[in-house]
Design a protein around this motif. Sequence first.
Motif, mmCIF file in Angstrom:
data_model
loop_
_atom_site.group_PDB
_atom_site.id
_atom_site.type_symbol
_atom_site.label_atom_id
_atom_site.label_comp_id
_atom_site.label_asym_id
_atom_site.label_seq_id
_atom_site.Cartn_x
_atom_site.Cartn_y
_atom_site.Cartn_z
ATOM 1 N N LEU A 308 60.784 -17.290 -40.838
ATOM 2 C CA LEU A 308 59.866 -17.390 -39.706
ATOM 3 C C LEU A 308 58.480 -16.873 -40.073
ATOM 4 C CD1 LEU A 308 62.346 -16.049 -37.051
ATOM 5 C CD2 LEU A 308 61.181 -18.250 -36.810
ATOM 6 N N ASP A 312 55.875 -15.981 -35.162
ATOM 7 C CA ASP A 312 57.129 -16.490 -34.597
ATOM 8 C C ASP A 312 58.230 -15.433 -34.681
ATOM 9 O OD1 ASP A 312 56.172 -18.950 -33.821
ATOM 10 O OD2 ASP A 312 56.676 -19.931 -35.724
ATOM 11 N N LEU A 316 60.484 -13.932 -31.609
ATOM 12 C CA LEU A 316 61.937 -13.899 -31.607
ATOM 13 C C LEU A 316 62.453 -12.502 -31.302
ATOM 14 C CD1 LEU A 316 64.688 -15.221 -32.104
ATOM 15 C CD2 LEU A 316 64.390 -14.768 -34.544
ATOM 16 N N VAL A 329 68.804 -22.932 -29.664
ATOM 17 C CA VAL A 329 68.360 -23.316 -31.005
ATOM 18 C C VAL A 329 68.680 -24.791 -31.163
ATOM 19 C CG1 VAL A 329 68.545 -22.872 -33.471
ATOM 20 C CG2 VAL A 329 68.877 -21.000 -31.854
ATOM 21 N N THR A 340 70.959 -19.251 -38.004
ATOM 22 C CA THR A 340 69.979 -18.583 -37.149
ATOM 23 C C THR A 340 70.668 -17.825 -36.018
ATOM 24 O OG1 THR A 340 68.292 -20.240 -37.664
ATOM 25 C CG2 THR A 340 67.974 -18.958 -35.662
ATOM 26 N N SER A 430 61.607 -28.753 -29.972
ATOM 27 C CA SER A 430 61.940 -27.671 -29.048
ATOM 28 C C SER A 430 61.727 -28.100 -27.596
ATOM 29 C CB SER A 430 61.090 -26.439 -29.374
ATOM 30 O OG SER A 430 59.713 -26.747 -29.280
ATOM 31 N N ILE A 455 64.162 -22.607 -29.901
ATOM 32 C CA ILE A 455 63.763 -22.552 -31.313
ATOM 33 C C ILE A 455 64.236 -23.836 -31.982
ATOM 34 C CG2 ILE A 455 63.961 -21.287 -33.491
ATOM 35 C CD1 ILE A 455 64.786 -18.832 -31.767
ATOM 36 N N GLN A 457 64.361 -26.148 -35.495
ATOM 37 C CA GLN A 457 64.269 -25.848 -36.917
ATOM 38 C C GLN A 457 64.796 -26.976 -37.784
ATOM 39 O OE1 GLN A 457 67.347 -22.450 -36.686
ATOM 40 N NE2 GLN A 457 67.612 -23.244 -38.778
ATOM 41 N N PHE A 516 60.202 -23.720 -38.615
ATOM 42 C CA PHE A 516 60.512 -23.469 -37.220
ATOM 43 C C PHE A 516 59.358 -23.822 -36.305
ATOM 44 C CE2 PHE A 516 62.859 -20.498 -39.847
ATOM 45 C CZ PHE A 516 64.135 -20.493 -39.300
ATOM 46 N N VAL A 518 58.777 -22.238 -32.283
ATOM 47 C CA VAL A 518 59.341 -21.367 -31.253
ATOM 48 C C VAL A 518 58.611 -21.626 -29.944
ATOM 49 C CG1 VAL A 518 59.866 -19.004 -30.567
ATOM 50 C CG2 VAL A 518 59.936 -19.649 -32.992
#
Length: 575
Positions: A308, A312, A316, A329, A340, A430, A455, A457, A516, A518
């Motif tokens: 990350l 970010d 988190l 996620v 994750t 996301s 999140i 990814q 990622f 977020v």
Amino acid sequence: MNIHCELGATLKQSEDLTEDFTNHLLERQSIDQVRYREFISTDSFDPNYKLKRLWKSTDLSSHEFANEVAAFFGLRKLTLPELLERRSLAEGFAPRFLREASIFPFETHEGAFGLAASDPADAQTLQAAEIVFGAPFEIVVASFEDIAAILGDKVDAVADPTREGGRARDAGGADDNVDNLRDLASGAPVVRAVNDLIEKAVELRASDIHIEPFRDGLTVRMRVDGLLRAAPAPAHVLPQALVSRVKILAGLNIAERRLPQDGAARLQAARADIDIRVATMPTQHGEAAVIRLLPRDRGLLDIPRLGLAPHDEKKLRRMLDLPHGMIAVTGPTGSGKTTTLATMLSALNLPSRKILTIEDPVEYEIPGINQSQVKPAIGLTFAAAMRAFVRQDPDVIMVGEVRDGETASIAVHAALTGHLVLTTLHTETSTAAVPRLIDLGVEAFLLKSTLRAVIAQRLVRVLCDRCKTQRTLTHGDFDADPRLTALGFKVGEAVFSPKGCERCAGVGYRGRVGVFEVLDVTGEVRDLIGSNAESGALDAAAMKAGMTTMIDDAVGKCRGGTTSVAEALRVTTIR
């Protein structure tokens, strides 16, 4: 009828018979015309391979082709179980000759000589067999695959004294051959072949082994750093025996070949304890199997090692301090969502918190956390487990995947009643998680109250530190790929590229790291959540509020020398 060798009087010339049989198949429209043109364009004539090439130009399976051969030549056809019942007479022949000619000599039930041949028109091979036998013999037909299998069993058993005697079972054989197949799968060569495959995969850091039967034989591939690589298939091992050994390890039913099966096992390979997940699937040429490797000693990742960006990571950590709400996620299969989640659970795992998980499967065993695995066959689904969880007084709940409306509804209500809920979704971005949850039946006003963050990814391969090279972008690079401009790169900017060395097996990459984005569900983003919520509008609001997209994160890792531009473009899209 049975043909006994008075060859000159009984059989025509090899080439004439093959031509007659080819015309027979053409009349029955069993030949693919494109492949047939390739077949007849071959100048050289080799009777050992002529009929085999003809088979490959058809759409027939090896067994269907053998049936056509037997019917055309008026010969009896034997299946693999029937061949296994005969006593082998292969000792008088060179193993290489038997394989090249695709024949299997045996003793008939009456004590006479017999020869199973894939090509009964191969007069040269039949004459050689007559010289070895020194007497007339019966000719029968068997498929190319069955003869390869019987030679692998009978001939290799003679050549390898350590081999345990085995038997195999034809895909269409009766259930009484299952014991024979189990014996063969437990033989030393098959056990050794499976162990070697798993150890090789562990050494390569592979996540999966794919065992796939095709018309020309067995194919083995391994997924390393997200991409499949071809691996040598075990020699002189029956494909069905190899798959049966894998099924035995996973506790599956080796007699069931018509339906997919799933299983698991725990074993030791390459001095490491690993869990495996096995999934089998029936295909046209036999059963395919995928072995997923889950090393148990790899330990949980720390949040800084996820990859990350600093801002970010800060987001988190702030989200994990929330007392309740939902954190999702998202990403496709194999994008690292489970890792994750496991890392987040590890950060939350304190003696003062009770954490419950329902997963499919349990990939990371975390001491101090109550973990369960779904078992749909007995009714233990994600939704059923979630209903039970809320009566266990947990602080944190992790549900492996929200895949239906019932699970989504229970998860949202658990978040409303004071639990921190972690879960995964399959969405592209996301912001696409919001319309996805609404589509599953979650009321928009409930989603506004519960959804705290999403999140998204992907995983990109990491450039090998030992051999990566730095280069400068030129006008030619931008002409070749205009996307470089959209990514924000400029002519003269330095980037890194893969080269390849011994450490990375010549690939140029070693390991993977996440990219990622977020989404912090606050402010304008939360206000936009409604029954007509669109991911495009949510995207614009999130980026306006400072969200870094996955492509921006990937570009940052390119500039930092972590990955290459080609790798960033492979797994992310420009928005």
